[in-house]
Design a protein around this motif. Structure first.
Motif, mmCIF file in Angstrom:
data_model
loop_
_atom_site.group_PDB
_atom_site.id
_atom_site.type_symbol
_atom_site.label_atom_id
_atom_site.label_comp_id
_atom_site.label_asym_id
_atom_site.label_seq_id
_atom_site.Cartn_x
_atom_site.Cartn_y
_atom_site.Cartn_z
ATOM 1 N N SER A 12 0.874 -1.173 0.000
ATOM 2 C CA SER A 12 0.000 0.000 0.000
ATOM 3 C C SER A 12 0.909 1.220 0.000
ATOM 4 O O SER A 12 1.588 1.509 0.995
ATOM 5 C CB SER A 12 -0.908 -0.019 1.239
ATOM 6 O OG SER A 12 -1.956 -0.953 1.087
ATOM 7 N N THR A 31 5.047 3.304 7.075
ATOM 8 C CA THR A 31 5.281 2.884 5.696
ATOM 9 C C THR A 31 6.732 3.130 5.311
ATOM 10 O O THR A 31 7.407 2.253 4.739
ATOM 11 C CB THR A 31 4.345 3.632 4.735
ATOM 12 O OG1 THR A 31 2.981 3.391 5.118
ATOM 13 C CG2 THR A 31 4.542 3.187 3.295
ATOM 14 N N LEU A 173 -3.282 -0.080 -3.043
ATOM 15 C CA LEU A 173 -3.770 0.271 -1.709
ATOM 16 C C LEU A 173 -4.879 -0.695 -1.329
ATOM 17 O O LEU A 173 -5.695 -1.064 -2.192
ATOM 18 C CB LEU A 173 -4.326 1.701 -1.670
ATOM 19 C CG LEU A 173 -3.327 2.869 -1.738
ATOM 20 C CD1 LEU A 173 -4.045 4.165 -2.074
ATOM 21 C CD2 LEU A 173 -2.575 3.018 -0.429
ATOM 22 N N HIS A 176 -8.954 2.496 -1.281
ATOM 23 C CA HIS A 176 -8.756 3.553 -2.275
ATOM 24 C C HIS A 176 -10.098 4.134 -2.707
ATOM 25 O O HIS A 176 -10.676 3.737 -3.725
ATOM 26 C CB HIS A 176 -7.994 3.036 -3.494
ATOM 27 C CG HIS A 176 -7.503 4.135 -4.388
ATOM 28 N ND1 HIS A 176 -7.978 4.345 -5.658
ATOM 29 C CD2 HIS A 176 -6.575 5.103 -4.164
ATOM 30 C CE1 HIS A 176 -7.368 5.384 -6.204
ATOM 31 N NE2 HIS A 176 -6.502 5.863 -5.312
ATOM 32 N N HIS A 231 -6.554 -0.024 -7.681
ATOM 33 C CA HIS A 231 -5.493 -0.157 -6.679
ATOM 34 C C HIS A 231 -5.534 -1.507 -5.950
ATOM 35 O O HIS A 231 -4.624 -1.811 -5.185
ATOM 36 C CB HIS A 231 -5.578 0.986 -5.676
ATOM 37 C CG HIS A 231 -4.883 2.226 -6.137
ATOM 38 N ND1 HIS A 231 -5.207 2.861 -7.313
ATOM 39 C CD2 HIS A 231 -3.855 2.930 -5.599
ATOM 40 C CE1 HIS A 231 -4.422 3.915 -7.472
ATOM 41 N NE2 HIS A 231 -3.581 3.970 -6.450
ATOM 42 N N MET A 260 -4.542 0.879 6.052
ATOM 43 C CA MET A 260 -3.984 0.396 4.796
ATOM 44 C C MET A 260 -2.924 -0.652 5.112
ATOM 45 O O MET A 260 -2.014 -0.389 5.900
ATOM 46 C CB MET A 260 -3.381 1.550 3.990
ATOM 47 C CG MET A 260 -4.412 2.552 3.499
ATOM 48 S SD MET A 260 -3.686 4.021 2.726
ATOM 49 C CE MET A 260 -3.388 5.038 4.179
ATOM 50 N N SER A 262 -0.104 -3.845 3.964
ATOM 51 C CA SER A 262 0.814 -4.381 2.963
ATOM 52 C C SER A 262 1.108 -5.827 3.323
ATOM 53 O O SER A 262 1.166 -6.177 4.502
ATOM 54 C CB SER A 262 2.102 -3.564 2.919
ATOM 55 O OG SER A 262 1.855 -2.243 2.468
#
Length: 270
Positions: A12, A31, A173, A176, A231, A260, A262
């Motif tokens: 993301s 992030t 993402l 989104h 996304h 979000m 990952s």
């Protein structure tokens, strides 16, 4: 000596050119921290990187073949200096051709684009992971039909690249909806939908994972979270490329009023 398969990641990537805007950079501090860690977690340094970005969709799957891809400023309303960012990594036409060959072996056609450059879904994570910009980068578009199954099949076709030293990244993402960022009800929607995705990627078999992913629209709040799934679709490619590797949450960021996530697939060094 045969190399270990590289893991694959769905990242993301955050909002716009956030590492270059101090107020936004603070929002995406986790992030930044986790993207910078990725190179040290790989079993060996990649010879090249293949990025499937939610910011490039075409009628047909398209592979970038340029040797010196430009930087694309595919955003608006940001400070002037963010329109002068450069990520000068080279392209790698031989990898682009290998991608096309692998797809063709599975009956999937693709075309070339020698002019395509690095959108912010590409240069933002890569600038944090590999700021020296010396590792060659090739891009693969998503297909604007957004068919999840064909994108999973594309990922399956690309699996051999993992043992050939290519790091495969999906950049998108898990949330989104541009109108939803900052809305008081969006956090709950983003959490509900991400729980569905996490359950899907952590299924014990590729078949079960695929079944859940292709049914993503049945997930709680699916269309509130992804009015358009551009996304989300890179995750489908990464799930296909994961093979038998079970997905894990790599990290979760809470920013702009939403959650979000990952994901990683494959073995990471500790």
């Amino acid at each position: 000596m045969q190399q270990d398969d590289l893991p694959v990641f769905f990242l993301s990537h955050g909002g716009g050119p956030w590492p270059y805007v101090e107020a936004m950079r603070k929002q995406f501090s986790l992030t930044e921290q986790f993207l910078k860690k990725i190179p040290a977690l790989l079993p060996h340094s990649p010879s090249a990187i293949l990025v499937i970005t939610g910011h490039w969709e075409e009628k047909n799957f398209t592979v970038s073949t340029g040797t010196h891809p430009p930087t694309l400023y595919d955003y608006s309303g940001f400070p002037e200096h963010t329109y002068h960012i450069q990520y000068p990594a080279p392209g790698l036409p031989s990898l682009a051709h290998r991608v096309q060959d692998l797809l063709l072996q599975k009956g999937i056609s693709s075309v070339q684009d020698s002019k395509r450059g690095f959108d912010h879904g590409t240069f933002v994570p890569l600038a944090l992971m590999y700021p020296e910009a010396t590792i060659p980068v090739v891009l693969l578009s998503i297909k604007n039909s957004y068919d999840p199954l064909i994108h999973i099949q594309v990922g399956e076709a690309l699996q051999p690249l993992r043992r050939e030293g290519v790091l495969i990244l999906g950049s998108g993402l898990t949330y989104h909806n541009m109108r939803g960022f900052g809305h008081p009800h969006s956090m709950a929607s983003s959490e509900q939908f991400e729980e569905y995705l996490y359950d899907a990627i952590s299924q014990p078999t590729p078949q079960q994972r695929t079944e859940k992913l292709i049914a993503w629209e049945k997930a709680p709040a699916a269309r509130q979270v992804h009015p358009r799934e551009d996304h989300l679709i890179p995750l489908m490619v990464i799930a296909g490329a994961a093979g038998k590797n079970i997905g894990k949450r790599y990290f979760v960021e809470i920013a702009m009023g939403v959650k979000m996530a990952s994901y990683s697939f494959g073995t990471l060094k500790t």
